[in-house]
Each structure stands twice: as structure tokens, then as C-alpha cells.
Design a protein around this motif. Structure first.
Motif, PDB file in Angstrom:
ATOM      1  N   VAL A 156      -6.123   4.272  -5.418  1.00 22.59           N
ATOM      2  CA  VAL A 156      -5.767   2.873  -5.158  1.00 22.59           C
ATOM      3  C   VAL A 156      -6.935   2.154  -4.497  1.00 22.59           C
ATOM      4  O   VAL A 156      -7.555   2.673  -3.575  1.00 22.59           O
ATOM      5  N   SER A 157      -7.227   0.952  -4.970  1.00 27.60           N
ATOM      6  CA  SER A 157      -8.334   0.169  -4.406  1.00 27.60           C
ATOM      7  C   SER A 157      -7.796  -0.937  -3.507  1.00 27.60           C
ATOM      8  O   SER A 157      -6.626  -1.328  -3.596  1.00 27.60           O
ATOM      9  N   MET A 158      -8.663  -1.444  -2.649  1.00 29.37           N
ATOM     10  CA  MET A 158      -8.298  -2.569  -1.795  1.00 29.37           C
ATOM     11  C   MET A 158      -7.956  -3.796  -2.643  1.00 29.37           C
ATOM     12  O   MET A 158      -7.069  -4.582  -2.298  1.00 29.37           O
ATOM     13  N   ALA A 208       0.830  -1.210   0.000  1.00 30.10           N
ATOM     14  CA  ALA A 208       0.000   0.000   0.000  1.00 30.10           C
ATOM     15  C   ALA A 208       0.861   1.254   0.000  1.00 30.10           C
ATOM     16  O   ALA A 208       0.546   2.232  -0.697  1.00 30.10           O
ATOM     17  N   LEU A 209       1.946   1.239   0.756  1.00 30.06           N
ATOM     18  CA  LEU A 209       2.816   2.410   0.809  1.00 30.06           C
ATOM     19  C   LEU A 209       3.344   2.753  -0.579  1.00 30.06           C
ATOM     20  O   LEU A 209       3.294   3.919  -1.011  1.00 30.06           O
ATOM     21  N   GLY A 210       3.850   1.757  -1.285  1.00 25.20           N
ATOM     22  CA  GLY A 210       4.366   2.012  -2.622  1.00 25.20           C
ATOM     23  C   GLY A 210       3.294   2.518  -3.570  1.00 25.20           C
ATOM     24  O   GLY A 210       3.540   3.440  -4.365  1.00 25.20           O
ATOM     25  N   MET A 211       2.107   1.968  -3.477  1.00 18.58           N
ATOM     26  CA  MET A 211       1.032   2.366  -4.384  1.00 18.58           C
ATOM     27  C   MET A 211       0.491   3.748  -4.039  1.00 18.58           C
ATOM     28  O   MET A 211       0.184   4.551  -4.931  1.00 18.58           O
ATOM     29  N   PHE A 212       0.358   4.041  -2.728  1.00 18.45           N
ATOM     30  CA  PHE A 212      -0.098   5.375  -2.334  1.00 18.45           C
ATOM     31  C   PHE A 212       0.897   6.436  -2.777  1.00 18.45           C
ATOM     32  O   PHE A 212       0.511   7.528  -3.209  1.00 18.45           O
TER      33      PHE A 212
END
Length: 202
Positions: free
Chosen positions: A31-33, A19-23
Motif C-alpha cells: 500500500v502506498s501513501m 489505511a487499516l482496511g487497505m493494510f
């Protein structure tokens, strides 16, 4: 023959890392779950065993970042008897810590707007706690007649913003090394409070 057992996978940590990389790359809102689950190597439904919502992941990332930052300072450099030395060391520590974590820093500052009120309050309380570390140094220096200050609260935030901003433009392999940049910024911080720039390392 002794059988080697694989270490259990820390799925929650894998989710946070993905999630950190995608955010940092796309922004929280984009970004979706489902995407986080796929990047973590788990099924979409499995992500909810660890985080009930995307907002919970963002909170975990931002709270974790601030808690680790505070703990690192407390381990690295407890307050001494010389406010000038403490101020210089704070500047060096802050740059070094943040430079090594550009994604976490970017998300921690750019996605404050995405936090729900209760989560924002939790992160803001930790940010205030970190700011109080620097403010205490400034106030000690002013009380000792070493620092020239007008408004310690404002100057604390201004100095932290300046130091954190290094991560937005400094890159490895640039004209100046990270050590040289750190020297320059430590000197800027010292001059901002009326100290001589005596920070260059040998």
C-alpha cells in the motif's frame, strides 16, 4: 432559521480507517501513501499534514489498538477476589473484543514484522502490559492452589494466542454462534489450568 454547521472532519481518523482496511486487505508493504490519501478523500500532499510517513500510520494503528484493548479491559472487568472467575471473564472479554475488530487484530499481529525497531518496541511494551494482566490472574490462581501451571509466562502467551486465533476462522452464521464458541473457548482455558469446565451460560 438556525443554520446547522457541519461537524469538522477528523482527517487523521479517516486516514487511519482507510489505511487499516487497505493494510488488512493488501498488506502494509503493498500500500502506498498515495493510495491511502485517495481512499481517505484527500490530496496526496495533504496526508503529510497528519502523518510524515506510512510507518507513522502503522504505528498509530497498532499502538492505538493495544491502548484501546487495555483500557477496555480495565473498564470492563477489574480484578476480583476469585482468580477462576477472573480467568473465565478474561477469556470471554478477549474473544468478544477481538471478534468485533477483525481488521485491527489482523494488522496488529501480521504487521509486527513491518514495524521499525523503535515502533516495534513501543507496540511490544503494550503487548507485554496486556499479557501481564492474564499472567497476574494465572499467578494468583497458582498461588491459591487453584491452577496447575508449569511456566506462567509461556502459558500466558499460549492462551492469548489461542483466544486471538478465534478471529481467523469464526464467522457469523456458522454452525455455532459466537456465544457458543465463547463458551467452548472459556472452557478450554479453564481446563488448560486444571479447572472444571463450568462456563456454559444459560
Amino acid at each position: 432559521m438556525v443554520e446547522t454547521l457541519a461537524k469538522p472532519r477528523d482527517t487523521a481518523a479517516a486516514i487511519r480507517t482507510a489505511a487499516l482496511g487497505m493494510f488488512a486487505e493488501k498488506g502494509y508493504a503493498a500500500v502506498s501513501m498515495r493510495e491511502i490519501a485517495e481512499a481517505s478523500g484527500i490530496r496526496q500532499g495533504g496526508i503529510y499534514n497528519h502523518f510524515a510517513a506510512k510507518q507513522d500510520i502503522l504505528r498509530a494503528l497498532m499502538v492505538g489498538h493495544m491502548e484501546a484493548l487495555i483500557a477496555a479491559w480495565e473498564t470492563h472487568a477489574p480484578m476480583g477476589d476469585d482468580p477462576a472467575a477472573d480467568l473465565t471473564e478474561f477469556a470471554r472479554f478477549h474473544i468478544g473484543y477481538h471478534f468485533e475488530r477483525p481488521e485491527a487484530v489482523f494488522v496488529a499481529y501480521m504487521e509486527l514484522r513491518s514495524l521499525e525497531p523503535d515502533n516495534f518496541a513501543a507496540v511490544e511494551a503494550l503487548r507485554d502490559r496486556y499479557e501481564r494482566i492474564l499472567r497476574a490472574i494465572l499467578e494468583r490462581g497458582a498461588a491459591a492452589g487453584l491452577f496447575a501451571l508449569r511456566d506462567p509466562a509461556v502459558e500466558t502467551r499460549a492462551l492469548i494466542a489461542m483466544l486471538t486465533g478465534v478471529t481467523t476462522w469464526v464467522r457469523e452464521g456458522g454452525r455455532l454462534s459466537i456465544a457458543e464458541i465463547t463458551d467452548l473457548y472459556a472452557g478450554l482455558v479453564r481446563r488448560a489450568v486444571g479447572l472444571p469446565d463450568a462456563t456454559k451460560t444459560n
